[in-house]
Write an enzyme that holds these catalytic residues in place. Structure first.
Site, PDB file in Angstrom:
ATOM      1  N   GLU A 102      46.616 -17.193   2.467  1.00  0.00           N
ATOM      2  CA  GLU A 102      45.485 -17.953   1.962  1.00  0.00           C
ATOM      3  C   GLU A 102      45.955 -19.056   1.028  1.00  0.00           C
ATOM      4  O   GLU A 102      46.964 -18.917   0.332  1.00  0.00           O
ATOM      5  CB  GLU A 102      44.512 -17.048   1.221  1.00  0.00           C
ATOM      6  CG  GLU A 102      43.691 -16.232   2.179  1.00  0.00           C
ATOM      7  CD  GLU A 102      42.709 -15.335   1.476  1.00  0.00           C
ATOM      8  OE1 GLU A 102      41.904 -14.705   2.164  1.00  0.00           O
ATOM      9  OE2 GLU A 102      42.744 -15.267   0.243  1.00  0.00           O
ATOM     10  N   CYS A 115      46.062 -24.677  -4.500  1.00  0.00           N
ATOM     11  CA  CYS A 115      46.930 -23.570  -4.875  1.00  0.00           C
ATOM     12  C   CYS A 115      47.587 -23.036  -3.600  1.00  0.00           C
ATOM     13  O   CYS A 115      46.912 -22.602  -2.676  1.00  0.00           O
ATOM     14  CB  CYS A 115      46.093 -22.488  -5.550  1.00  0.00           C
ATOM     15  SG  CYS A 115      47.091 -21.071  -5.966  1.00  0.00           S
ATOM     16  N   CYS A 122      55.016 -10.461  -1.927  1.00  0.00           N
ATOM     17  CA  CYS A 122      55.942 -10.798  -3.014  1.00  0.00           C
ATOM     18  C   CYS A 122      56.767  -9.565  -3.356  1.00  0.00           C
ATOM     19  O   CYS A 122      56.247  -8.447  -3.365  1.00  0.00           O
ATOM     20  CB  CYS A 122      55.170 -11.263  -4.254  1.00  0.00           C
ATOM     21  SG  CYS A 122      56.252 -11.723  -5.629  1.00  0.00           S
ATOM     22  N   CYS A 126      54.829  -7.078  -9.900  1.00  0.00           N
ATOM     23  CA  CYS A 126      54.229  -7.068 -11.242  1.00  0.00           C
ATOM     24  C   CYS A 126      53.045  -6.085 -11.245  1.00  0.00           C
ATOM     25  O   CYS A 126      52.282  -6.012 -10.280  1.00  0.00           O
ATOM     26  CB  CYS A 126      53.774  -8.464 -11.640  1.00  0.00           C
ATOM     27  SG  CYS A 126      55.159  -9.617 -11.663  1.00  0.00           S
ATOM     28  N   CYS A 129      49.284  -7.152 -10.413  1.00  0.00           N
ATOM     29  CA  CYS A 129      49.084  -8.166  -9.378  1.00  0.00           C
ATOM     30  C   CYS A 129      48.979  -7.516  -8.006  1.00  0.00           C
ATOM     31  O   CYS A 129      49.855  -6.752  -7.597  1.00  0.00           O
ATOM     32  CB  CYS A 129      50.256  -9.139  -9.406  1.00  0.00           C
ATOM     33  SG  CYS A 129      50.261 -10.291  -8.019  1.00  0.00           S
ATOM     34  N   CYS A 345      43.073 -15.437  -9.624  1.00  0.00           N
ATOM     35  CA  CYS A 345      44.435 -14.929  -9.798  1.00  0.00           C
ATOM     36  C   CYS A 345      44.502 -13.436  -9.596  1.00  0.00           C
ATOM     37  O   CYS A 345      43.745 -12.682 -10.198  1.00  0.00           O
ATOM     38  CB  CYS A 345      44.915 -15.168 -11.221  1.00  0.00           C
ATOM     39  SG  CYS A 345      45.110 -16.854 -11.628  1.00  0.00           S
TER      40      CYS A 345
HETATM   41  N1  SAH Z   1      54.800 -15.470  -8.567  1.00  0.00           N
HETATM   42  C1  SAH Z   1      54.529 -16.534  -9.434  1.00  0.00           C
HETATM   43  C2  SAH Z   1      53.370 -17.397  -8.980  1.00  0.00           C
HETATM   44  C3  SAH Z   1      52.192 -16.699  -8.386  1.00  0.00           C
HETATM   45  S1  SAH Z   1      51.257 -15.702  -9.475  1.00  0.00           S
HETATM   46  C4  SAH Z   1      54.282 -16.032 -10.842  1.00  0.00           C
HETATM   47  O1  SAH Z   1      54.113 -14.829 -11.033  1.00  0.00           O
HETATM   48  O2  SAH Z   1      54.307 -16.842 -11.744  1.00  0.00           O
HETATM   49  C5  SAH Z   1      50.287 -16.902 -10.364  1.00  0.00           C
HETATM   50  C6  SAH Z   1      49.754 -16.386 -11.678  1.00  0.00           C
HETATM   51  O3  SAH Z   1      48.713 -15.418 -11.488  1.00  0.00           O
HETATM   52  C7  SAH Z   1      50.844 -15.721 -12.499  1.00  0.00           C
HETATM   53  O4  SAH Z   1      50.855 -16.178 -13.817  1.00  0.00           O
HETATM   54  C8  SAH Z   1      50.409 -14.283 -12.412  1.00  0.00           C
HETATM   55  O5  SAH Z   1      50.895 -13.548 -13.460  1.00  0.00           O
HETATM   56  C9  SAH Z   1      48.905 -14.379 -12.408  1.00  0.00           C
HETATM   57  N2  SAH Z   1      48.256 -13.132 -12.005  1.00  0.00           N
HETATM   58  C10 SAH Z   1      48.705 -12.195 -11.136  1.00  0.00           C
HETATM   59  N3  SAH Z   1      47.853 -11.161 -11.057  1.00  0.00           N
HETATM   60  C11 SAH Z   1      46.828 -11.427 -11.892  1.00  0.00           C
HETATM   61  C12 SAH Z   1      45.608 -10.751 -12.242  1.00  0.00           C
HETATM   62  N4  SAH Z   1      45.284  -9.576 -11.693  1.00  0.00           N
HETATM   63  N5  SAH Z   1      44.794 -11.338 -13.122  1.00  0.00           N
HETATM   64  C13 SAH Z   1      45.091 -12.539 -13.671  1.00  0.00           C
HETATM   65  N6  SAH Z   1      46.199 -13.233 -13.370  1.00  0.00           N
HETATM   66  C14 SAH Z   1      47.071 -12.681 -12.489  1.00  0.00           C
HETATM   67 FE1  SF4 Z   2      54.784 -11.806  -7.407  1.00  0.00          FE
HETATM   68 FE2  SF4 Z   2      52.347 -11.333  -8.329  1.00  0.00          FE
HETATM   69 FE3  SF4 Z   2      54.450 -11.016  -9.940  1.00  0.00          FE
HETATM   70 FE4  SF4 Z   2      53.738 -13.506  -9.207  1.00  0.00          FE
HETATM   71  S1  SF4 Z   2      52.523 -12.080 -10.442  1.00  0.00           S
HETATM   72  S2  SF4 Z   2      55.797 -12.627  -9.216  1.00  0.00           S
HETATM   73  S3  SF4 Z   2      52.985 -13.099  -7.109  1.00  0.00           S
HETATM   74  S4  SF4 Z   2      54.000  -9.822  -8.085  1.00  0.00           S
END
Ligand code: SAH
Ligand code: SF4
Length: 365
Positions: A102, A115, A122, A126, A129, A345
């Protein structure tokens, strides 16, 4: 036998929409064509959005026929489009091998922002996420990264409108370094979209070797670091790769990172109730970032089933932001856009054949 088999395998034809212009020139020259044709092809594909070689009417007919035989042109296919009440639009795209990703359009931030994803899934895992829960399915190619931009610009009628790009969709861009950088060079090409790297923001968890490499690139996007905690103890719980590349190493690399005048590194900080949102955390963060040309983007958690955290109260968010501001930091709190269509996000995940796949969505303020 093995040798013989190898001789009979013909490589697939190169993809006109996946090559940098210099590589396209080489591929054309290797097939006996003039190098300057690459400029014309770039204009058709990126400026006019034409991917049917037969419709590239300023190319000689015979050359168009040869191109069609010798090359392919691959574009992500738009499967579904969904619009949020706030104007955010989520695009479900199907790739050549059937994988789905997406991309998201976020209007009026005040800029228009796309975006874009860099991977299917990934590997970073994290804790908050949903994309991280998928694991890494595969890297996207440069053509697939740029293809998202082409498809969105066409679908939104925005080929003549300026827009920004945030690499904040699904995936960790520095974990797919070569294809991501190749995509940025294609986007910046003067005969294509001519997108200034200043309009691009790359968001990363801070893969140090790749970050050091990025610091030496001629095409330099804006940098956003997903920090999320001021100490290794907390960050290590949230961002597993922190055990390899810790907070102080990342901050040191940021201090060395070459920044243009007036440019700053954005530090993204997902606020999780009771985990990283205390006044003491805010003060530690302020101390950590003193001496870094920074701005802080606070992202209140977008909660989702399967994510074991909660969003802090508005009071806790305001209190955290105020402490940072009182320490002379530039702070913004990210508005969550597209939540009703699960485009915000961390709300995105490939859930199975019936539902939209999803990916991280980035939201600029
Ligand atoms: N992988 C890269 C870019 C994609 S994530 C990164 O982690 O920076 C883009 C942003 O969305 C990151 O700052 C990530 O921490 C945030 N994000 C991920 N899961 C989220 C959630 N459940 N709520 C709010 N932000 C989130
Ligand atoms: Fe990967 Fe999600 Fe962590 Fe970004 S926030 S590095 S997309 S696991």
């Amino acid at each position: 036998m093995v040798e013989n088999l190898r001789d009979t395998v013909t490589p697939p034809p190169p993809d006109l929409a996946a090559l940098e212009r210099s590589a396209l020139e080489d591929a054309l020259a290797a097939r006996g064509h003039q190098r300057f044709r690459a400029r014309q092809i770039f204009r058709w594909i990126y400026r006019r959005g034409v991917t049917d070689v037969a419709a590239m009417t300023d190319l000689p007919v015979e050359f168009r026929e040869q191109l069609a035989r010798e090359f392919t042109v691959t574009s992500p296919v738009l499967v579904h489009r969904e619009r949020s009440v706030d104007g955010t639009e989520k695009f479900l795209l199907r790739l050549a091998d059937g994988q789905r990703i997406e991309s998201v359009f976020i209007p009026d931030t005040p800029a228009m922002t796309f975006c874009i994803s860099t991977q299917v899934g990934c590997a970073m895992g994290c804790a908050f996420c949903l994309t991280g829960k998928m694991g890494l399915i595969r890297n996207l190619t440069a053509g697939e990264i740029v293809g998202q931009v082409r498809v969105l610009a066409t679908a939104l009628g925005m080929r003549d409108t300026k827009f920004n790009i945030v690499l904040m969709g699904m995936g960790e861009p520095l974990h797919n370094y070569d294809e991501t950088m190749s995509a940025l060079r294609i986007l910046a090409d003067e005969h294509g979209l001519a997108l200034s790297p200043r309009r691009v923001t790359l968001s990363t968890v801070g893969l140090l070797p790749a970050l050091e490499r990025l610091a030496r690139e001629p095409i330099m996007p804006n940098l956003a670091i997903s920090l999320h905690a001021p100490t290794d103890a907390t960050r290590g719980e949230l961002v597993p790769i922190n055990k390899k590349y810790g907070v102080s190493e990342i901050i040191d690399a940021c201090k060395r990172f070459p920044l243009k005048r007036r440019n700053r590194i954005t530090f993204e900080y997902v606020l999780l109730a009771g985990v990283n949102d205390s006044p003491a955390d805010a003060r530690r963060l302020a101390k950590l970032l003193s001496g870094v040309k920074s701005k802080v983007n606070l992202i209140p958690l977008n909660a989702a089933a399967g994510i074991p955290f909660e969003r802090p109260s508005d009071e806790a968010i305001d209190r955290f932001a105020k402490i940072l501001a009182d320490h002379q930091l530039i702070v913004s709190v990210r508005k969550s856009r597209g939540r009703d269509i699960r485009a915000a996000c961390g709300q995105l995940i490939v859930e199975g054949p019936r539902k939209s796949p999803a990916q991280q969505l980035a939201v600029m303020l």
